[in-house]
Write a protein that holds these residues in place. Structure first.
Motif, PDB file in Angstrom:
ATOM      1  N   GLU A 114      24.261  26.045 -33.049  1.00  0.00           N
ATOM      2  CA  GLU A 114      24.900  26.958 -33.994  1.00  0.00           C
ATOM      3  C   GLU A 114      26.421  26.885 -33.870  1.00  0.00           C
ATOM      4  O   GLU A 114      27.142  27.017 -34.859  1.00  0.00           O
ATOM      5  N   LYS A 115      26.887  26.668 -32.649  1.00  0.00           N
ATOM      6  CA  LYS A 115      28.317  26.495 -32.440  1.00  0.00           C
ATOM      7  C   LYS A 115      28.801  25.239 -33.164  1.00  0.00           C
ATOM      8  O   LYS A 115      29.813  25.247 -33.856  1.00  0.00           O
ATOM      9  N   LYS A 116      28.004  24.178 -33.043  1.00  0.00           N
ATOM     10  CA  LYS A 116      28.370  22.914 -33.701  1.00  0.00           C
ATOM     11  C   LYS A 116      28.404  23.080 -35.213  1.00  0.00           C
ATOM     12  O   LYS A 116      29.250  22.517 -35.893  1.00  0.00           O
ATOM     13  N   ILE A 117      27.446  23.851 -35.722  1.00  0.00           N
ATOM     14  CA  ILE A 117      27.401  24.074 -37.170  1.00  0.00           C
ATOM     15  C   ILE A 117      28.670  24.763 -37.648  1.00  0.00           C
ATOM     16  O   ILE A 117      29.234  24.424 -38.683  1.00  0.00           O
ATOM     17  N   PHE A 118      29.145  25.699 -36.834  1.00  0.00           N
ATOM     18  CA  PHE A 118      30.376  26.395 -37.236  1.00  0.00           C
ATOM     19  C   PHE A 118      31.570  25.454 -37.198  1.00  0.00           C
ATOM     20  O   PHE A 118      32.408  25.445 -38.107  1.00  0.00           O
ATOM     21  N   GLU A 119      31.637  24.631 -36.140  1.00  0.00           N
ATOM     22  CA  GLU A 119      32.746  23.684 -36.040  1.00  0.00           C
ATOM     23  C   GLU A 119      32.734  22.689 -37.191  1.00  0.00           C
ATOM     24  O   GLU A 119      33.761  22.362 -37.775  1.00  0.00           O
ATOM     25  N   LEU A 120      31.531  22.261 -37.534  1.00  0.00           N
ATOM     26  CA  LEU A 120      31.386  21.200 -38.521  1.00  0.00           C
ATOM     27  C   LEU A 120      31.546  21.700 -39.951  1.00  0.00           C
ATOM     28  O   LEU A 120      32.211  21.088 -40.780  1.00  0.00           O
TER      29      LEU A 120
ATOM     30  N   HIS B 128       8.066  20.450 -37.045  1.00  0.00           N
ATOM     31  CA  HIS B 128       8.669  21.766 -36.857  1.00  0.00           C
ATOM     32  C   HIS B 128       9.445  22.152 -38.102  1.00  0.00           C
ATOM     33  O   HIS B 128       9.746  21.309 -38.942  1.00  0.00           O
ATOM     34  N   SER B 129       9.714  23.422 -38.226  1.00  0.00           N
ATOM     35  CA  SER B 129      10.583  23.868 -39.313  1.00  0.00           C
ATOM     36  C   SER B 129      11.726  24.656 -38.701  1.00  0.00           C
ATOM     37  O   SER B 129      11.518  25.511 -37.852  1.00  0.00           O
ATOM     38  N   LEU B 130      12.904  24.323 -39.116  1.00  0.00           N
ATOM     39  CA  LEU B 130      14.094  24.976 -38.565  1.00  0.00           C
ATOM     40  C   LEU B 130      15.114  25.176 -39.669  1.00  0.00           C
ATOM     41  O   LEU B 130      15.576  24.216 -40.282  1.00  0.00           O
ATOM     42  N   GLU B 131      15.411  26.407 -39.945  1.00  0.00           N
ATOM     43  CA  GLU B 131      16.433  26.722 -40.941  1.00  0.00           C
ATOM     44  C   GLU B 131      17.389  27.743 -40.344  1.00  0.00           C
ATOM     45  O   GLU B 131      16.982  28.621 -39.585  1.00  0.00           O
ATOM     46  N   PHE B 132      18.647  27.611 -40.713  1.00  0.00           N
ATOM     47  CA  PHE B 132      19.664  28.560 -40.250  1.00  0.00           C
ATOM     48  C   PHE B 132      20.102  29.438 -41.411  1.00  0.00           C
ATOM     49  O   PHE B 132      20.323  28.947 -42.515  1.00  0.00           O
ATOM     50  N   PHE B 133      20.231  30.723 -41.133  1.00  0.00           N
ATOM     51  CA  PHE B 133      20.663  31.658 -42.153  1.00  0.00           C
ATOM     52  C   PHE B 133      21.966  32.319 -41.711  1.00  0.00           C
ATOM     53  O   PHE B 133      22.116  32.659 -40.534  1.00  0.00           O
ATOM     54  N   GLY B 134      22.884  32.462 -42.629  1.00  0.00           N
ATOM     55  CA  GLY B 134      24.161  33.075 -42.265  1.00  0.00           C
ATOM     56  C   GLY B 134      25.103  33.104 -43.442  1.00  0.00           C
ATOM     57  O   GLY B 134      24.655  33.253 -44.578  1.00  0.00           O
ATOM     58  N   LEU B 135      26.397  32.983 -43.172  1.00  0.00           N
ATOM     59  CA  LEU B 135      27.404  33.095 -44.230  1.00  0.00           C
ATOM     60  C   LEU B 135      28.203  31.805 -44.355  1.00  0.00           C
ATOM     61  O   LEU B 135      28.738  31.298 -43.369  1.00  0.00           O
ATOM     62  N   CYS B 136      28.283  31.308 -45.577  1.00  0.00           N
ATOM     63  CA  CYS B 136      29.071  30.101 -45.808  1.00  0.00           C
ATOM     64  C   CYS B 136      30.559  30.460 -45.783  1.00  0.00           C
ATOM     65  O   CYS B 136      30.930  31.624 -45.716  1.00  0.00           O
ATOM     66  N   THR B 137      31.414  29.437 -45.857  1.00  0.00           N
ATOM     67  CA  THR B 137      32.863  29.650 -45.735  1.00  0.00           C
ATOM     68  C   THR B 137      33.360  30.712 -46.705  1.00  0.00           C
ATOM     69  O   THR B 137      34.077  31.637 -46.327  1.00  0.00           O
ATOM     70  N   LYS B 138      32.944  30.569 -47.960  1.00  0.00           N
ATOM     71  CA  LYS B 138      33.423  31.496 -48.997  1.00  0.00           C
ATOM     72  C   LYS B 138      32.994  32.935 -48.749  1.00  0.00           C
ATOM     73  O   LYS B 138      33.729  33.873 -49.040  1.00  0.00           O
ATOM     74  N   CYS B 139      31.785  33.108 -48.250  1.00  0.00           N
ATOM     75  CA  CYS B 139      31.200  34.456 -48.176  1.00  0.00           C
ATOM     76  C   CYS B 139      31.500  35.201 -46.878  1.00  0.00           C
ATOM     77  O   CYS B 139      31.085  36.347 -46.710  1.00  0.00           O
TER      78      CYS B 139
END
Lengths: 140, 140
Positions: A114-120, B128-139
DNA sequence: TGACAAATGCAATCAAGTTGCATTAACTAT
DNA sequence: ATAGTTAATGCAACTTGATTGCATTTGTCA
């Protein structure tokens, strides 16, 4: 069941009513080691000789989700499942043959990722869903 | 579009028909960088002036899934999404505000975790299934 | 005990997905 | 090019998961 009364006290102190339905449903979630669908929950209520309308079941689940008492998980069955939210953060291993579900706790988990995702991507991860599908010991 | 003809040739050589619907749908999946629901797919077909019954859409998705041409992903919306299966193994970052979806490739991924799961539980992970949920740069 | 609002039941409704069956159209062999 | 076959399609009905409006019930507290 210490935890049940704790949860109920907490809800009451926040101004919510301790209805028969609510107590039953939280009790069932506390006792179930596997995530339940709305239907399974309703069937379990029936099994305990307590008939509840499905609208009420959905509304109660929605309420408990809002209160962070249960959390949603899904195994791609076209329906949602819910489990009690007291346990440590964990994931599920789901057998694709017998459909048995077990919990798995991954040390270190995905924080690095998740840290990498933020950096990237500058994307702020708040949550993730991770489920493993495969064959349990019996079904291999 | 080199890949489209490749896929179609491959299907034909395996004895499947190259129907108008099939060509259109594979074309749409190839062009879409985000996973599509059955409905979105159908709407895109309509937008291209090609009317298809929803049963056909579901049957074609099911067929393409069986042929490993598309893969299923889900973001916990209560419906399934599908994306073309040519790209490397990757996951998704889904913005919970604007719902934008982006891909993310994790190096090393979860192989270590899956190995640990087998050692610990004798459970053989196939998928496996892996998805990340959160806020994009704009939001944010 | 009575009043108030939260919670419930009922019924209607919606959306996602599936199925049976008659018809259409893609492909093959001639 | 044509006819035969069978996969693919459209249609309509249906199933399941989930939601909603509204009248009624019930938990809570003064």
């Amino acid at each position: 069941m210490v935890e049940l009364t704790q949860i109920l006290q907490n809800l009451k102190s926040r101004g919510y009513r301790l209805t028969k339905t609510r107590k039953q449903i939280i009790g069932i979630f506390l006792e179930s080691r596997v995530p339940l669908s709305a239907q399974e929950l309703r069937l379990e209520l029936q099994r305990r000789n307590y008939q509840v309308d499905k609208a009420t079941v959905y509304r109660e689940i929605s309420f408990l989700k809002g209160q962070k008492i249960v959390r949603e998980v899904q195994f791609g069955e076209g329906k949602k499942r819910f489990e009690i939210n007291l346990t440590d953060h964990h994931h599920h291993i789901v057998c694709i043959r017998c459909e048995k579900v077990d919990d798995i706790v991954l040390e270190n988990d995905l924080r690095d990722q998740e840290k990498k995702i933020f950096e990237l991507k500058k994307f702020k991860v708040l949550n993730h869903s991770l489920e493993f599908f495969g064959l349990c010991t019996k079904c291999q």
